[in-house]
Every structure is written in structure tokens, then in C-alpha cells.
Design a protein around this motif. Structure first.
Motif, PDB file in Angstrom:
ATOM      1  N   ASN A 130       0.789  -1.226   0.000  1.00 25.19           N
ATOM      2  CA  ASN A 130       0.000   0.000   0.000  1.00 25.19           C
ATOM      3  C   ASN A 130       0.825   1.281   0.000  1.00 25.19           C
ATOM      4  OD1 ASN A 130      -1.901   2.070   1.876  1.00 25.19           O
ATOM      5  ND2 ASN A 130      -2.922   1.031   0.180  1.00 25.19           N
ATOM      6  N   PRO A 131       1.859   1.430   0.837  1.00 21.69           N
ATOM      7  CA  PRO A 131       2.624   2.690   0.807  1.00 21.69           C
ATOM      8  C   PRO A 131       3.250   2.974  -0.551  1.00 21.69           C
ATOM      9  CG  PRO A 131       3.090   1.478   2.816  1.00 21.69           C
ATOM     10  CD  PRO A 131       2.319   0.549   1.934  1.00 21.69           C
ATOM     11  N   GLY A 132       3.850   1.963  -1.170  1.00 20.60           N
ATOM     12  CA  GLY A 132       4.456   2.160  -2.484  1.00 20.60           C
ATOM     13  C   GLY A 132       3.418   2.443  -3.557  1.00 20.60           C
ATOM     14  N   TYR A 133       2.273   1.780  -3.457  1.00 18.00           N
ATOM     15  CA  TYR A 133       1.188   1.994  -4.415  1.00 18.00           C
ATOM     16  C   TYR A 133       0.691   3.433  -4.345  1.00 18.00           C
ATOM     17  CZ  TYR A 133      -3.517   1.506  -6.444  1.00 18.00           C
ATOM     18  OH  TYR A 133      -4.651   1.674  -7.188  1.00 18.00           O
ATOM     19  N   ARG A 134       0.508   3.930  -3.138  1.00 20.22           N
ATOM     20  CA  ARG A 134       0.028   5.291  -2.969  1.00 20.22           C
ATOM     21  C   ARG A 134       1.041   6.301  -3.496  1.00 20.22           C
ATOM     22  NH1 ARG A 134      -4.280   5.478   0.949  1.00 20.22           N
ATOM     23  NH2 ARG A 134      -3.705   7.575   1.590  1.00 20.22           N
ATOM     24  N   ALA A 135       2.321   6.068  -3.212  1.00 24.94           N
ATOM     25  CA  ALA A 135       3.360   6.987  -3.677  1.00 24.94           C
ATOM     26  C   ALA A 135       3.463   6.979  -5.197  1.00 24.94           C
ATOM     27  CB  ALA A 135       4.707   6.603  -3.052  1.00 24.94           C
ATOM     28  N   ARG A 139       2.868  10.076  -7.961  1.00 24.88           N
ATOM     29  CA  ARG A 139       3.867  10.436  -8.967  1.00 24.88           C
ATOM     30  C   ARG A 139       3.264  10.426 -10.367  1.00 24.88           C
ATOM     31  NH1 ARG A 139       6.921   8.461 -12.711  1.00 24.88           N
ATOM     32  NH2 ARG A 139       6.130   6.325 -12.474  1.00 24.88           N
ATOM     33  N   LEU A 140       2.492   9.384 -10.673  1.00 25.87           N
ATOM     34  CA  LEU A 140       1.865   9.299 -11.991  1.00 25.87           C
ATOM     35  C   LEU A 140       0.827  10.400 -12.184  1.00 25.87           C
ATOM     36  CD1 LEU A 140       1.415   5.438 -12.383  1.00 25.87           C
ATOM     37  CD2 LEU A 140       2.976   6.910 -13.660  1.00 25.87           C
ATOM     38  N   ALA A 141       0.094  10.726 -11.127  1.00 23.23           N
ATOM     39  CA  ALA A 141      -0.898  11.794 -11.227  1.00 23.23           C
ATOM     40  C   ALA A 141      -0.232  13.127 -11.529  1.00 23.23           C
ATOM     41  CB  ALA A 141      -1.701  11.880  -9.931  1.00 23.23           C
ATOM     42  N   ALA A 145      -0.940  15.324 -14.883  1.00 23.32           N
ATOM     43  CA  ALA A 145      -1.385  16.720 -14.789  1.00 23.32           C
ATOM     44  C   ALA A 145      -0.481  17.662 -15.567  1.00 23.32           C
ATOM     45  CB  ALA A 145      -1.448  17.136 -13.322  1.00 23.32           C
ATOM     46  N   ALA A 146       0.791  17.310 -15.677  1.00 19.02           N
ATOM     47  CA  ALA A 146       1.743  18.168 -16.381  1.00 19.02           C
ATOM     48  C   ALA A 146       1.777  17.916 -17.883  1.00 19.02           C
ATOM     49  CB  ALA A 146       3.145  17.962 -15.804  1.00 19.02           C
ATOM     50  N   ALA A 147       1.076  16.888 -18.337  1.00 18.15           N
ATOM     51  CA  ALA A 147       1.104  16.515 -19.754  1.00 18.15           C
ATOM     52  C   ALA A 147      -0.006  17.220 -20.520  1.00 18.15           C
ATOM     53  CB  ALA A 147       0.956  14.999 -19.895  1.00 18.15           C
ATOM     54  N   ASP A 148       0.153  17.261 -21.834  1.00 23.49           N
ATOM     55  CA  ASP A 148      -0.873  17.838 -22.706  1.00 23.49           C
ATOM     56  C   ASP A 148      -1.974  16.846 -23.038  1.00 23.49           C
ATOM     57  OD1 ASP A 148       0.470  20.281 -22.825  1.00 23.49           O
ATOM     58  OD2 ASP A 148       1.685  19.634 -24.528  1.00 23.49           O
ATOM     59  N   ALA A 149      -1.675  15.551 -22.904  1.00 19.87           N
ATOM     60  CA  ALA A 149      -2.640  14.511 -23.245  1.00 19.87           C
ATOM     61  C   ALA A 149      -2.406  13.312 -22.342  1.00 19.87           C
ATOM     62  CB  ALA A 149      -2.507  14.108 -24.714  1.00 19.87           C
ATOM     63  N   HIS A 189      -6.817  14.035 -10.995  1.00 18.41           N
ATOM     64  CA  HIS A 189      -7.541  14.108  -9.727  1.00 18.41           C
ATOM     65  C   HIS A 189      -8.015  12.725  -9.281  1.00 18.41           C
ATOM     66  CE1 HIS A 189      -7.410  18.354  -9.169  1.00 18.41           C
ATOM     67  NE2 HIS A 189      -8.228  18.666 -10.164  1.00 18.41           N
ATOM     68  N   VAL A 190      -8.559  11.957 -10.222  1.00 26.81           N
ATOM     69  CA  VAL A 190      -9.067  10.627  -9.888  1.00 26.81           C
ATOM     70  C   VAL A 190      -7.925   9.724  -9.426  1.00 26.81           C
ATOM     71  CG1 VAL A 190     -10.133   8.544 -10.822  1.00 26.81           C
ATOM     72  CG2 VAL A 190     -11.078  10.787 -11.394  1.00 26.81           C
ATOM     73  N   LEU A 191      -6.801   9.756 -10.130  1.00 24.99           N
ATOM     74  CA  LEU A 191      -5.674   8.902  -9.767  1.00 24.99           C
ATOM     75  C   LEU A 191      -5.101   9.300  -8.411  1.00 24.99           C
ATOM     76  CD1 LEU A 191      -3.746   6.641 -10.450  1.00 24.99           C
ATOM     77  CD2 LEU A 191      -2.393   8.258 -11.806  1.00 24.99           C
ATOM     78  N   ARG A 192      -4.994  10.593  -8.181  1.00 23.88           N
ATOM     79  CA  ARG A 192      -4.384  11.069  -6.946  1.00 23.88           C
ATOM     80  C   ARG A 192      -5.284  10.837  -5.735  1.00 23.88           C
ATOM     81  NH1 ARG A 192      -3.529  15.930  -8.530  1.00 23.88           N
ATOM     82  NH2 ARG A 192      -1.373  15.607  -9.234  1.00 23.88           N
ATOM     83  N   ARG A 193      -6.578  11.078  -5.894  1.00 20.93           N
ATOM     84  CA  ARG A 193      -7.467  11.125  -4.737  1.00 20.93           C
ATOM     85  C   ARG A 193      -8.352   9.882  -4.568  1.00 20.93           C
ATOM     86  NH1 ARG A 193      -7.098  15.231  -0.993  1.00 20.93           N
ATOM     87  NH2 ARG A 193      -9.359  15.058  -0.751  1.00 20.93           N
TER      88      ARG A 193
END
Length: 296
Positions: A130-135, A139-141, A145-149, A189-193
Motif C-alpha cells: 500500500n505505501p508504495g502503491y500510494r506513492a 507520482r503518476l498523477a 497533470a503536467a502533460a498535454d494529453a 484528480h481521480v488517480l491522486r485522490r
């Protein structure tokens, strides 16, 4: 387009097709309502099929406030759609993120859930993972968010989605192309939260053990991140059954749609016939070498 209104005012898109007992379909993180087309085509002949778009996915609302995204919020969104349509009880079918939401709906509103089919659910729930999955989710979120697509090729070529590519390249290309259309900020947002911020299912052990909802857990035997958690869920929930699908990955409803549909139809039939009993939980943990228990 038809919309229901969530408790916080977010607009929730749904499609409504067919007549009969209701089936509510809840999509995965990489999917959207279109992911359920093979199921709606089959089940709408005998059932009323409600397919929602989770918040963060068009044409549903995409709130700008990160606090508007959480595992319990989307469970209440599912309830709000049923309430909007005056549906007292429904069969619920969820994949991955949708499977987790379906479980939360069953725990929070058991009177609403006639049966639950939870496929490919529970990623990141093992306490050691779980800790690694959340981290990693955070990171992926941030990268999304920084990508254009949305990075559809990367996701579609993941190790638990290549099984679809091997079995049906056309279905895989459709999945990838639809994934590329996802709203970047909504996906982040969905991935992060929701996906990366949800509690481990182990934290709900007592509630899961107390649930009597008929549940069919379904998992592909090559979907490594969810194999162990689904076995634990089967052992924990007295109303649960587990089906492991050989040579299969994460996208079970798309890899072999006819077989996926048949498993659900058979499950619904067994429940209707009273042939899906609660498990005698005293049988959990039996080693296989002791004599039969004395029932006198």
C-alpha cells in the motif's frame, strides 16, 4: 444527455437502456461508459442497464477542487444515480476502480445492492504494497497533470492489459484510443485522490466480514496486483465467491466478453434460485487433514 446530481452538486452522466431487473455498471480508472458496450449489448435484452461516468470523466462533471474526489464520494455518487432513477435495488457490476466503489456501496448501502460482481479490484490493498502503491499513484498523477494529453499508449501497454492486446487487437486499439480522450486534469484528480488515495481494503475487514451481500469476485490469473487481495476477500466475506480466469489480465470484460457475461448471468441465476448460500465461516482455514467436525 441524462444527468443525475451528486450530493455536492456535481453532474453525473448516465446511460439507461433496456428493461427488467437493473444492473448498474461502474467503470475502471482506464475506462469510461464505452468500456461496458459488450455488456450492455448483451444484458439490455433482459435487464435495465445503467452505465455511469464517474466524476472526473466527461460527460460527467470534472470538479476543479481536489477535495471533491474520494472513494466515499464516488460511492455516494453511485447511490445518487440510483436514487435519481427511483431504483430501490440493483445488481452492481464494477471493474477495478468500479469494483472498489461497488464494495463501498455494498457496505454503506447494503439495501441498495442485490448482488455485486467485483472484477479485477483491490490493487494496492496489501499492507506491504500500500505505501508504495500510494506513492506511485501520486507520482503518476503529477506526470499526467503536467502533460498535454493522457499517456494512453503507456497505460494500454501495461503488463496487465497486454492480455487484451494478445486476444483482440481491435478491442485493445479501441480501448487505447478512448483512453487517449480522457480529460487530463480529471484523470489526475481521480488517480491522486480516488485510486491512489483510497484506504486499503484490509481497513474494512470487520465491515466486510459482517456483510451478507452476494458477491462474485472475478480476477485474471495474470493480474498479479489483485490476485492475493481477492483470495483474502473471498475468505473474509461470507457471501462471496471467487472465480479465477485463466490466461487473463485486468480487462476481463473486454478480453472475453461472452464468457464474462455468462459468468454474471450464472451468478445472478444462482442468487435468484437461492443457490448462493452464506459460507459457514468456521470452515475458513481448514488444513485438509483433520477429521470432519462433530455436528452433534
Amino acid at each position: 444527455m441524462p444527468f443525475a446530481t451528486a450530493d455536492d452538486g456535481t453532474m453525473l452522466y448516465y446511460a439507461d437502456e433496456g428493461v427488467g431487473e437493473t444492473i448498474l455498471f461502474l467503470h475502471e480508472y482506464g475506462g469510461d461508459p464505452r468500456s461496458w458496450e459488450p455488456q450492455v449489448e448483451a444484458f439490455s435484452r433482459t435487464n435495465r442497464c445503467i452505465v455511469t461516468a464517474s466524476r472526473g470523466y466527461t460527460p460527467s462533471g470534472i470538479p476543479g477542487d481536489p477535495a471533491a474526489y474520494a472513494h466515499d464520494i464516488v460511492a455516494e455518487d453511485a447511490r445518487a444515480v440510483l436514487d435519481h432513477l427511483d431504483i430501490d435495488r440493483a445488481h452492481v457490476v464494477g471493474l477495478s476502480m468500479g469494483a472498489y466503489t461497488g464494495l463501498m456501496l455494498a457496505l454503506r448501502h447494503p439495501d441498495k445492492v442485490l448482488t455485486l460482481t467485483a472484477a479485477s479490484g483491490g490493487s494496492g490493498s496489501h499492507p506491504e504494497d500500500n505505501p508504495g502503491y500510494r506513492a506511485e499513484s501520486q507520482r503518476l498523477a503529477d506526470a499526467i497533470a503536467a502533460a498535454d494529453a493522457f499517456p494512453a499508449d503507456d497505460f494500454a501497454n501495461g503488463p496487465t492489459r497486454l492480455q487484451l492486446k494478445r486476444k483482440d487487437i481491435g478491442a485493445w486499439e479501441k480501448f487505447r484510443d478512448e483512453l487517449a480522450e480522457h480529460d487530463v486534469m480529471g484523470a489526475a484528480h481521480v488517480l491522486r485522490r480516488i485510486v491512489g488515495g483510497r484506504p486499503s481494503l484490509y481497513t474494512f475487514q470487520d465491515q466486510l466480514a459482517a456483510s451478507s451481500t452476494p458477491v462474485l469476485f472475478m480476477v485474471g490469473d495474470e493480474d498479479e496486483p489483485v490476485l492475493d487481495i481477492n483470495l483474502w476477500l473471498k475468505r473474509t466475506m461470507p457471501g462471496a465467491g471467487l472465480e479465477v480466469v485463466p490466461k487473463s489480465g485486468h480487462l476481463l470484460n473486454l478480453e472475453e466478453p461472452a464468457a464474462f457475461n455468462l459468468r454474471i448471468k450464472r451468478f445472478h441465476q444462482w442468487v435468484a434460485e437461492g443457490s448462493w448460500p452464506l459460507r459457514d465461516m468456521s470452515t475458513v482455514g481448514f488444513s485438509g487433514v483433520a477429521p470432519a467436525q462433530d455436528r452433534a
